[in-house]
Enzyme design. Structure first.
Site, PDB file in Angstrom:
ATOM      1  N   GLN A 105      25.223  32.593  52.554  1.00 41.68           N
ATOM      2  CA  GLN A 105      25.295  31.671  51.407  1.00 41.68           C
ATOM      3  C   GLN A 105      26.758  31.413  51.058  1.00 41.68           C
ATOM      4  O   GLN A 105      27.553  32.353  50.901  1.00 41.68           O
ATOM      5  CB  GLN A 105      24.572  32.256  50.185  1.00 41.68           C
ATOM      6  CG  GLN A 105      24.476  31.259  49.032  1.00 41.68           C
ATOM      7  CD  GLN A 105      23.653  31.767  47.851  1.00 41.68           C
ATOM      8  OE1 GLN A 105      23.251  32.932  47.811  1.00 41.68           O
ATOM      9  NE2 GLN A 105      23.414  30.894  46.890  1.00 41.68           N
TER      10      GLN A 105
ATOM     11  N   HIS B  12      19.391  26.619  46.916  1.00 41.62           N
ATOM     12  CA  HIS B  12      19.081  25.497  47.808  1.00 41.62           C
ATOM     13  C   HIS B  12      18.314  25.982  49.017  1.00 41.62           C
ATOM     14  O   HIS B  12      18.517  27.096  49.498  1.00 41.62           O
ATOM     15  CB  HIS B  12      20.357  24.770  48.272  1.00 41.62           C
ATOM     16  CG  HIS B  12      21.365  25.660  48.943  1.00 41.62           C
ATOM     17  ND1 HIS B  12      22.199  26.497  48.246  1.00 41.62           N
ATOM     18  CD2 HIS B  12      21.662  25.850  50.251  1.00 41.62           C
ATOM     19  CE1 HIS B  12      22.988  27.150  49.081  1.00 41.62           C
ATOM     20  NE2 HIS B  12      22.667  26.785  50.325  1.00 41.62           N
TER      21      HIS B  12
HETATM   22  P1  DGP Z   1      24.864  27.838  52.405  1.00 44.85           P
HETATM   23  O1  DGP Z   1      25.914  28.226  53.387  1.00 44.85           O
HETATM   24  O2  DGP Z   1      23.479  28.367  52.772  1.00 44.85           O
HETATM   25  O3  DGP Z   1      25.257  28.180  50.989  1.00 44.85           O
HETATM   26  O4  DGP Z   1      24.729  26.267  52.508  1.00 44.85           O
HETATM   27  C1  DGP Z   1      25.590  25.391  51.860  1.00 44.85           C
HETATM   28  C2  DGP Z   1      25.535  24.100  52.605  1.00 44.85           C
HETATM   29  O5  DGP Z   1      26.063  23.110  51.788  1.00 44.85           O
HETATM   30  C3  DGP Z   1      26.323  24.083  53.905  1.00 44.85           C
HETATM   31  O6  DGP Z   1      25.442  23.907  55.012  1.00 44.85           O
HETATM   32  C4  DGP Z   1      27.249  22.883  53.785  1.00 44.85           C
HETATM   33  C5  DGP Z   1      26.690  22.142  52.583  1.00 44.85           C
HETATM   34  N1  DGP Z   1      27.705  21.507  51.777  1.00 44.85           N
HETATM   35  C6  DGP Z   1      28.797  22.103  51.231  1.00 44.85           C
HETATM   36  N2  DGP Z   1      29.517  21.207  50.545  1.00 44.85           N
HETATM   37  C7  DGP Z   1      28.869  20.009  50.665  1.00 44.85           C
HETATM   38  C8  DGP Z   1      29.139  18.698  50.173  1.00 44.85           C
HETATM   39  O7  DGP Z   1      30.124  18.428  49.471  1.00 44.85           O
HETATM   40  N3  DGP Z   1      28.253  17.739  50.509  1.00 44.85           N
HETATM   41  C9  DGP Z   1      27.149  17.998  51.277  1.00 44.85           C
HETATM   42  N4  DGP Z   1      26.332  16.970  51.555  1.00 44.85           N
HETATM   43  N5  DGP Z   1      26.859  19.230  51.736  1.00 44.85           N
HETATM   44  C10 DGP Z   1      27.717  20.208  51.444  1.00 44.85           C
END
Ligand code: DGP
Length: 113
Positions: free
Chosen positions: A93, A99
């Site tokens: 995470q 999420h």
């Molecule tokens: P986790 O590592 O499980 O906490 O997943 C977080 C996810 O969020 C990671 O796969 C990348 C995504 N993410 C981080 N910042 C942004 C952003 O600014 N926009 C979008 N669309 N996704 C993001």
């Protein structure tokens, strides 16, 4: 809302994202670093640190989140998908707003890395 939370900024519309589903309780948008042909993140509108915190406080919204994940997978991947809740840094995470990752569109290995 949490002032320094990237997902809260997306929900507010302060940060751009490709939203695929928006309801009164959850928002689904494409992951910025996709790990599969379909990679959508489904988040509650209200800020909770992780899925366990969400389940404890608002199980109805968690049920909505799971339902929306299934709808996205039905629409984009014939209903075959993995729903992942990374919980805690050691589990991967990196954003501390609850999420679920909807991953689909390719053969997914098991166990995950
Ligand atoms: P986790 O590592 O499980 O906490 O997943 C977080 C996810 O969020 C990671 O796969 C990348 C995504 N993410 C981080 N910042 C942004 C952003 O600014 N926009 C979008 N669309 N996704 C993001």
């Amino acid at each position: 809302m949490s002032a320094d939370c990237v997902f809260c900024s997306i929900i507010k519309g302060d940060l751009p994202s490709e939203v695929v589903v928006s309801t009164d309780r959850v928002v689904a948008f494409r992951d910025i670093a996709p790990q599969a042909p379909v990679h959508v993140v489904v988040v509650p509108r209200e800020h909770h640190t992780d899925v366990a915190a969400l389940a404890a406080v608002d199980p109805a919204t968690l049920a909505d989140l799971v339902e929306v994940a299934g709808e996205v997978a039905e629409r984009e991947a014939d209903g075959e998908y993995r729903l992942v809740f990374n919980t805690g840094p050691d589990a991967g995470q990196s954003v501390f707003h609850a999420h679920g990752h909807v991953l689909a569109g390719r053969k997914l290995a098991w166990p995950p890395g």
